[in-house]
Design an enzyme around this catalytic site. Structure first.
Site, PDB file in Angstrom:
ATOM      1  N   GLN A 101      85.265  -5.662 -13.539  1.00  0.00           N
ATOM      2  CA  GLN A 101      84.458  -4.458 -13.343  1.00  0.00           C
ATOM      3  C   GLN A 101      83.147  -4.826 -12.643  1.00  0.00           C
ATOM      4  OE1 GLN A 101      84.697  -2.010 -17.287  1.00  0.00           O
ATOM      5  NE2 GLN A 101      85.125  -4.139 -17.748  1.00  0.00           N
ATOM      6  N   HIS A 119      85.459  -1.844  -9.557  1.00  0.00           N
ATOM      7  CA  HIS A 119      84.265  -1.028  -9.316  1.00  0.00           C
ATOM      8  C   HIS A 119      83.595  -1.334  -7.984  1.00  0.00           C
ATOM      9  CE1 HIS A 119      83.829  -0.164 -13.927  1.00  0.00           C
ATOM     10  NE2 HIS A 119      84.873   0.410 -13.369  1.00  0.00           N
TER      11      HIS A 119
HETATM   12  N1  APR Z   1      79.419 -13.706 -22.979  1.00  0.00           N
HETATM   13  C1  APR Z   1      80.290 -12.748 -23.409  1.00  0.00           C
HETATM   14  N2  APR Z   1      79.947 -11.463 -23.581  1.00  0.00           N
HETATM   15  C2  APR Z   1      78.676 -11.109 -23.316  1.00  0.00           C
HETATM   16  C3  APR Z   1      77.707 -12.041 -22.881  1.00  0.00           C
HETATM   17  C4  APR Z   1      78.125 -13.397 -22.707  1.00  0.00           C
HETATM   18  N3  APR Z   1      77.304 -14.360 -22.273  1.00  0.00           N
HETATM   19  N4  APR Z   1      76.543 -11.373 -22.696  1.00  0.00           N
HETATM   20  C5  APR Z   1      76.765 -10.095 -23.006  1.00  0.00           C
HETATM   21  N5  APR Z   1      78.041  -9.914 -23.378  1.00  0.00           N
HETATM   22  C6  APR Z   1      78.741  -8.669 -23.719  1.00  0.00           C
HETATM   23  C7  APR Z   1      77.933  -7.631 -24.432  1.00  0.00           C
HETATM   24  O1  APR Z   1      78.021  -7.806 -25.833  1.00  0.00           O
HETATM   25  C8  APR Z   1      78.591  -6.328 -23.974  1.00  0.00           C
HETATM   26  O2  APR Z   1      79.633  -5.956 -24.859  1.00  0.00           O
HETATM   27  O3  APR Z   1      79.117  -8.100 -22.487  1.00  0.00           O
HETATM   28  C9  APR Z   1      79.220  -6.683 -22.632  1.00  0.00           C
HETATM   29  C10 APR Z   1      78.547  -6.046 -21.451  1.00  0.00           C
HETATM   30  O4  APR Z   1      78.763  -4.690 -21.528  1.00  0.00           O
HETATM   31  P1  APR Z   1      78.288  -3.685 -20.388  1.00  0.00           P
HETATM   32  O5  APR Z   1      76.890  -3.998 -19.978  1.00  0.00           O
HETATM   33  O6  APR Z   1      78.616  -2.328 -20.896  1.00  0.00           O
HETATM   34  O7  APR Z   1      79.165  -4.057 -19.149  1.00  0.00           O
HETATM   35  P2  APR Z   1      80.615  -3.573 -18.745  1.00  0.00           P
HETATM   36  O8  APR Z   1      81.509  -3.488 -19.932  1.00  0.00           O
HETATM   37  O9  APR Z   1      81.003  -4.440 -17.611  1.00  0.00           O
HETATM   38  O10 APR Z   1      80.316  -2.123 -18.216  1.00  0.00           O
HETATM   39  C11 APR Z   1      81.380  -1.445 -17.650  1.00  0.00           C
HETATM   40  O11 APR Z   1      79.994   0.310 -16.881  1.00  0.00           O
HETATM   41  O12 APR Z   1      78.054   1.023 -15.877  1.00  0.00           O
HETATM   42  C12 APR Z   1      79.360   0.742 -15.716  1.00  0.00           C
HETATM   43  O13 APR Z   1      80.362   0.307 -13.669  1.00  0.00           O
HETATM   44  C13 APR Z   1      79.565  -0.269 -14.639  1.00  0.00           C
HETATM   45  O14 APR Z   1      81.145  -2.032 -14.495  1.00  0.00           O
HETATM   46  C14 APR Z   1      80.264  -1.385 -15.360  1.00  0.00           C
HETATM   47  C15 APR Z   1      80.939  -0.655 -16.487  1.00  0.00           C
END
Ligand code: APR
Length: 244
Positions: A101, A119
């Site tokens: 994503q 995305h």
């Molecule tokens: N290792 C593993 N997990 C991690 C780490 C790490 N070092 N750091 C953070 N996380 C986890 C957090 O706990 C959280 O659950 O990564 C996740 C990030 O979540 P989001 O910021 O919501 O990202 P994502 O799931 O990619 O979002 C999905 O939402 O805004 C839209 O299009 C955008 O692609 C994005 C989509």
């Protein structure tokens, strides 16, 4: 780090493995996730209010600038050990599909051959009016750069909340998911569909679900294995434990 021998044996035997990554996979490369507090000027905004067509219609310059800053941050960042472990897994598993994503291009930078970018990608820009991709634009422009063809505002070629995913990429992701024996969900909060539903689709087809995340998510109760922590540490350790 200890891994359940059952998981190690599943992975050694698997010929079709799929991994889905989210913003957490790039966190150790220094890029903020969507749920992290944004830095400096951007701290006053929730990214979920910037990554929408409505936000761009309301204030194109604000949204353009946010993406320009993210593009600059992505260009300065380097893949982390989690990205490289996924590259290695691609060469160790007969059919390994990487779905992401993330729009930062770090999987490609690490050497993943064909990440399915659900995305889009920050390095691509298209016209918000005619949809044509722009090969070039003025990154330092004071205003939103115009489309060379129709003069409309250029915008990042990424998928915003409420927009549909690129059909071919989604199709390939769904196909790989359906046949996978092991499905990894890595660093994603699992809140945004349809990406979030992929893990459940894999599970329905009998795949073993492995989740790696800094904290539990809505998927965690349905995962067969959950590893709480950083993907840049867990993925290389798991790679070594399975394949030596
Ligand atoms: N290792 C593993 N997990 C991690 C780490 C790490 N070092 N750091 C953070 N996380 C986890 C957090 O706990 C959280 O659950 O990564 C996740 C990030 O979540 P989001 O910021 O919501 O990202 P994502 O799931 O990619 O979002 C999905 O939402 O805004 C839209 O299009 C955008 O692609 C994005 C989509």
């Amino acid at each position: 780090m200890h891994f359940d021998p059952i998981l190690l044996s599943y992975l050694r035997q698997a010929t079709r493995v799929t991994a889905l990554t989210g913003a957490g996979a790039s966190q150790e490369s220094g890029l903020r996730t969507f749920r992290d507090e944004q830095g400096g000027f951007w701290a006053q905004y929730d990214p979920r209010d910037l990554a929408t067509p409505e936000a761009f219609a309301r204030n194109p310059k604000l949204v353009w600038d946010w993406y320009a800053e993210r593009r600059a941050a992505a260009r300065l960042s380097q893949p982390n050990p989690g990205h490289f472990a996924l590259v290695e897994m691609e060469s160790l598993v007969q059919t390994f599909t990487l779905i992401t994503q993330n729009v930062d291009g770090l999987h490609r930078a690490a050497g993943s051959r064909n990440p399915l970018e659900l995305h889009g990608n920050l390095e691509r820009v298209k016209c918000s009016q005619c949809g044509e991709q722009a090969a070039d634009w003025d990154e330092s422009s004071e205003s939103v750069p115009p489309c060379p063809l129709c003069g409309g505002f250029l915008r990042p070629d990424v998928v915003w909340f409420g927009e549909s995913l690129p059909a071919e990429v989604l199709d390939a992701a769904v196909k790989a998911t359906r046949v996978s024996q092991v499905f990894f969900s890595i660093g994603t909060s699992g809140l945004v569909h349809p990406a979030a539903s992929l893990a459940l689709a894999a599970r329905e087809r009998g795949a073993v679900i492995v989740e790696i995340n800094a904290e539990p998510t809505p998927l965690t109760p349905r995962a067969d294995f959950f590893f709480a922590g950083r993907s840049g540490e867990i993925l290389p350790a798991l790679r070594r434990a399975v394949w030596g």
